[in-house]
Design a protein around this motif. Structure first.
Motif, mmCIF file in Angstrom:
data_model
loop_
_atom_site.group_PDB
_atom_site.id
_atom_site.type_symbol
_atom_site.label_atom_id
_atom_site.label_comp_id
_atom_site.label_asym_id
_atom_site.label_seq_id
_atom_site.Cartn_x
_atom_site.Cartn_y
_atom_site.Cartn_z
ATOM 1 N N ASN B 38 34.573 -4.106 77.113
ATOM 2 C CA ASN B 38 36.004 -3.879 77.303
ATOM 3 C C ASN B 38 36.805 -4.974 76.628
ATOM 4 N N LYS B 42 38.062 -1.745 70.513
ATOM 5 C CA LYS B 42 37.610 -0.415 70.098
ATOM 6 C C LYS B 42 38.781 0.580 70.019
ATOM 7 N N TYR B 55 50.932 -1.317 65.983
ATOM 8 C CA TYR B 55 49.948 -2.252 65.427
ATOM 9 C C TYR B 55 50.270 -2.574 63.981
HETATM 10 N N1 LIG Z 1 49.570 -2.341 72.918
HETATM 11 C C1 LIG Z 1 48.984 -3.529 73.230
HETATM 12 N N2 LIG Z 1 49.734 -4.538 73.699
HETATM 13 C C2 LIG Z 1 49.162 -5.716 74.028
HETATM 14 N N3 LIG Z 1 47.860 -5.972 73.927
HETATM 15 C C3 LIG Z 1 47.053 -5.006 73.474
HETATM 16 C C4 LIG Z 1 47.584 -3.727 73.095
HETATM 17 N N4 LIG Z 1 46.578 -2.954 72.692
HETATM 18 C C5 LIG Z 1 45.465 -3.722 72.802
HETATM 19 N N5 LIG Z 1 45.750 -4.953 73.264
HETATM 20 C C6 LIG Z 1 44.792 -6.021 73.537
HETATM 21 O O1 LIG Z 1 43.823 -6.016 72.533
HETATM 22 C C7 LIG Z 1 42.536 -6.198 73.084
HETATM 23 C C8 LIG Z 1 41.647 -5.038 72.726
HETATM 24 O O2 LIG Z 1 42.076 -3.892 73.445
HETATM 25 P P1 LIG Z 1 41.427 -2.472 73.211
HETATM 26 O O3 LIG Z 1 41.499 -2.153 71.769
HETATM 27 O O4 LIG Z 1 42.048 -1.531 74.155
HETATM 28 O O5 LIG Z 1 39.915 -2.752 73.624
HETATM 29 P P2 LIG Z 1 38.755 -1.753 74.057
HETATM 30 O O6 LIG Z 1 39.150 -0.386 73.708
HETATM 31 O O7 LIG Z 1 37.577 -2.236 73.280
HETATM 32 O O8 LIG Z 1 38.561 -1.950 75.524
HETATM 33 C C9 LIG Z 1 42.698 -6.390 74.570
HETATM 34 O O9 LIG Z 1 42.730 -7.755 74.853
HETATM 35 C C10 LIG Z 1 44.040 -5.749 74.835
HETATM 36 O O10 LIG Z 1 44.659 -6.355 75.924
#
Ligand SMILES: Nc1ncnc2c1ncn2[C@@H]1O[C@H](COP(=O)(O)OP(=O)(O)O)[C@@H](O)[C@H]1O
Ligand SMILES: [Mg+2]
Lengths: 408, 242
Positions: B38, B42, B55
């Protein structure tokens, strides 16, 4: 045209009770002023006109029935305040006495006073005890003459156990700068089941200030559907009195303001008896520099125990210059009640847009689909579904035009 | 030519760097799996692939040889990459059928499109909620089926499936896995993201990649899943850092 004077009022004729009621109001009107914008009921809007700028038409303009309402149980056409066609319905001027309760406080504001003082005649739907009519009653209200002011009037008296549906359709051409002050009164007797759908498609220059009052007795149910699409300024001031135990009020509707429109909704739901229920679901959108107002008051009296009252108002603000007010209020004097309100004002949902565009729809199409979905929830709840396709079309066209013109 | 080719992909949101120099290529017809703890990035990778606006991304993402980075989301779908979302959003008032009708308007051959809709509806068993608002009130498994159904009718070159197995019970995981296997053709490249190896019991992936802290730290054949199950992700972190 005739000015709004006591002598114009006296010249309208009719039975003695109607002349007397007009005359008292005409006297009050002579000294009445336009509303004070600081009053709660007039906050958030700027009327930008004076009632004295309009006069009574002396003859109705030319208009025919236009609504596509399917088979009707009765129908009325009201043009510039004149009842020009009437089938299967009665007239206010034929009543030997005024309808039971003069439900609207005629002193409430200048428009209510003016209506009572200058109403020419009214359409009356009287439903006998336990009568059930499956076809709808249709009232079309048309304004055709600029600078005129008219007072369309509808009274629905539903006796115990009666069932029926009513469709009120309001329209004017885009170049008609008229003022229309309609009044609708509904008295639902015990266990009556009445639905009324009001669709307003006033033209771009028409101003309308409608008053609607509903009283609902024991175990009766009234479903109001409201669709607000037109008018440079269109207001609906409505009150619902749940007077008998087990009475139910259902309100569903939508509004869509474009360019410089103001759509103004003022709702008061009074729970006056035990086990009464009310539910309101209104959705609106504004684009361009349009403005919408919704203020909703739910008032629960001390004796109205075991009542439930819910109110939802959701607004989409589709452009930077558009604005929406949503002001829910609760006043609860009983202690055993279930109440809730939800009120939102915001732009289109980014996550929905992302989802739909990820399927290959371009942004504009994705937004159109989202707007359609937003209104679909409200359209699906209207009591009269025969009007739904037309409303879908108008809403879709309004939004597509706003997109094309860069207003949304 | 690879169906999907990602080179040196960085992505951040505001000040937060999430993807750090990620490389990945998937030939057409292949299924690649990304596993990772997590928060490893991903879902961010999936969103960057389908052009989510918040992004900021640099590097290169080519779909069937065409650079898509910097293009709007709808053009990504046009280029041939579509995602099944981990958390699909609800669209009140818009049914799956409404969406199909919108999409049909874009098809060169609408009849073939509708034939595919009918076939996939029965195969993936979405008939029961075709006329309900998208994702509204659906169970976890139904949402996943709805996502797979949409991808199947869109018939893309690259399908990105983000945690298509999460939040499902054992039977639902197997059903979803079967639906994924049923999607496979010699043309379609699949990037399947998962957190657990559970779904892999029912799938035949070609490659497995382990993702940590925004990049791929290890790649291998299907046997890598078993190894991961033994050691856990932390062992890979040490490899990556060491
Ligand atoms: N929209 C967002 N705003 C702030 N932080 C984000 C956002 N999207 C992802 N993150 C951060 O980026 C990291 C990766 O998230 P994510 O891609 O959802 O991981 P996974 O799907 O592998 O669990 C995490 O620390 C998450 O908190
Ligand atoms: Mg994720």
């Amino acid at each position: 045209m005739k000015p709004l004077t006591p002598s114009s009022s006296a010249g309208l004729g009719g039975p003695a009770w109607l002349i007397a009621s007009r005359s008292a109001a005409a006297e009050a009107f002579a000294t009445a002023a336009m509303p004070d914008p600081r009053l709660e009921q007039w906050r958030y809007v700027d009327l930008e006109f004076d009632i004295a700028d309009y006069q009574l038409a002396v003859t109705p303009g030319d208009a025919q029935f236009e609504a596509d309402a399917g088979p009707t149980a009765g129908r009325a056409l009201v043009v510039d305040g004149f009842i020009t066609e009437l089938e299967g319905l009665g007239r206010l001027s034929e009543l030997s006495a005024p309808p039971a309760s003069p439900a609207i406080d005629t002193g409430a504001d200048i428009f209510a006073t003016a209506h009572t003082a200058f109403v020419r005649d009214g359409v009356v739907l009287h439903l006998e005890r336990n009568s059930a009519e499956s076809d709808t009653y249709l009232m079309e209200v048309v304004a055709t003459q600029s600078s005129t002011l008219s007072f369309p009037n509808l009274t629905v008296i539903a006796e115990e156990g009666s069932q029926s549906s009513v469709l009120v359709f309001c329209r004017s051409a885009d170049d008609v700068d008229a003022l229309v002050v309609p009044r609708i009164t509904i008295e639902a007797g015990p266990a009556a089941n009445i639905s009324i759908t009001i669709v307003q498609e006033w033209g771009d220059m028409t101003r309308a200030l409608a008053q609607l009052h509903t009283s609902i007795e024991r175990d009766a149910r009234v479903h109001l559907g409201e669709v607000g699409l037109g008018g440079v300024y269109s207001r609906l001031f409505f009150t619902v009195d749940l007077q008998g135990s087990g009475a139910h009020s259902e309100i569903s509707g939508l509004y869509f303001g474009d360019e410089d429109q103001t759509l103004d909704y003022r709702a008061t739901i009074n729970h006056q008896a035990p086990r009464t229920t009310s539910n309101m679901f209104l959705k609106g959108a504004v684009e361009g520099s349009a403005h919408s107002v919704f203020t909703g008051m739910i008032r629960i009296e001390e004796e109205a125990q075991q009542t439930s009252a819910h109110q939802t108002n959701r607004n989409l603000v589709l452009s930077r210059d558009a604005s929406a007010e949503s002001v829910p209020n609760l006043e609860i004097l009983a202690n055993d009640v279930a109440c809730g309100h939800a009120s939102t004002v915001g732009p289109l949902d980014q996550e929905q847009r992302y989802y739909l565009t990820s399927r290959g729809l371009d942004r504009d199409r994705a937004d159109r689909l989202q707007v359609r979905g937003f209104f679909e929830e409200a359209i699906g709840l209207l009591p009269n579904q025969a009007v739904a396709p037309g409303i879908r079309r108008i809403v879709a066209t309004k939004y597509a035009e706003a997109q094309a013109a860069g207003r949304a | 030519m690879n169906a999907l080719e990602i080179k040196n992909l960085d992505a951040s949101i505001g000040e937060i760097k999430i993807l750090r120099g990620l490389d990945l290529s998937i030939p057409k017809g292949a299924m690649h799996v990304i596993m990772g703890p997590n928060g490893s990035g991903k879902s961010t990778l999936c969103h960057v692939l389908t052009g989510k606006e918040e992004y900021e991304a640099t590097g290169s993402v080519k779909v069937q040889g065409v650079e898509v980075l910097g293009t709007p989301t709808d053009q990504r779908a046009g280029a041939g990459i579509v995602q099944a979302f981990q958390y699909p959003v609800e669209i009140p008032g818009v049914t799956l059928r409404d969406l199909m009708e919108e999409l049909a308007g874009d098809q060169d051959d609408p009849d073939a499109f509708w034939a595919r809709v009918d076939r996939k509806r029965d195969e993936i068993k979405v008939g029961r909620f075709m006329d309900r608002a998208i994702n509204l009130g659906l169970s976890g498994g139904e949402k996943k089926r709805s996502e797979i159904f949409q991808i199947s009718v869109l018939n893309p070159a690259v399908a990105v499936l983000d945690e298509i197995d999460s939040g499902l019970d054992v039977d639902a995981v197997r059903e979803v896995a079967e639906a994924v296997e049923a999607m496979r053709t010699n043309e379609l490249a699949i990037l399947l993201i998962t957190h657990y190896d559970r779904i892999l019991r029912y799938l035949k992936p070609d490659r497995i990649h382990v993702m940590m802290d925004g990049k791929i730290v290890r790649s291998g054949g299907p046997e890598l899943a078993a190894e991961l199950e033994g050691t856990g992700y932390e062992a890979f972190r040490k490899v990556a850092e060491g």
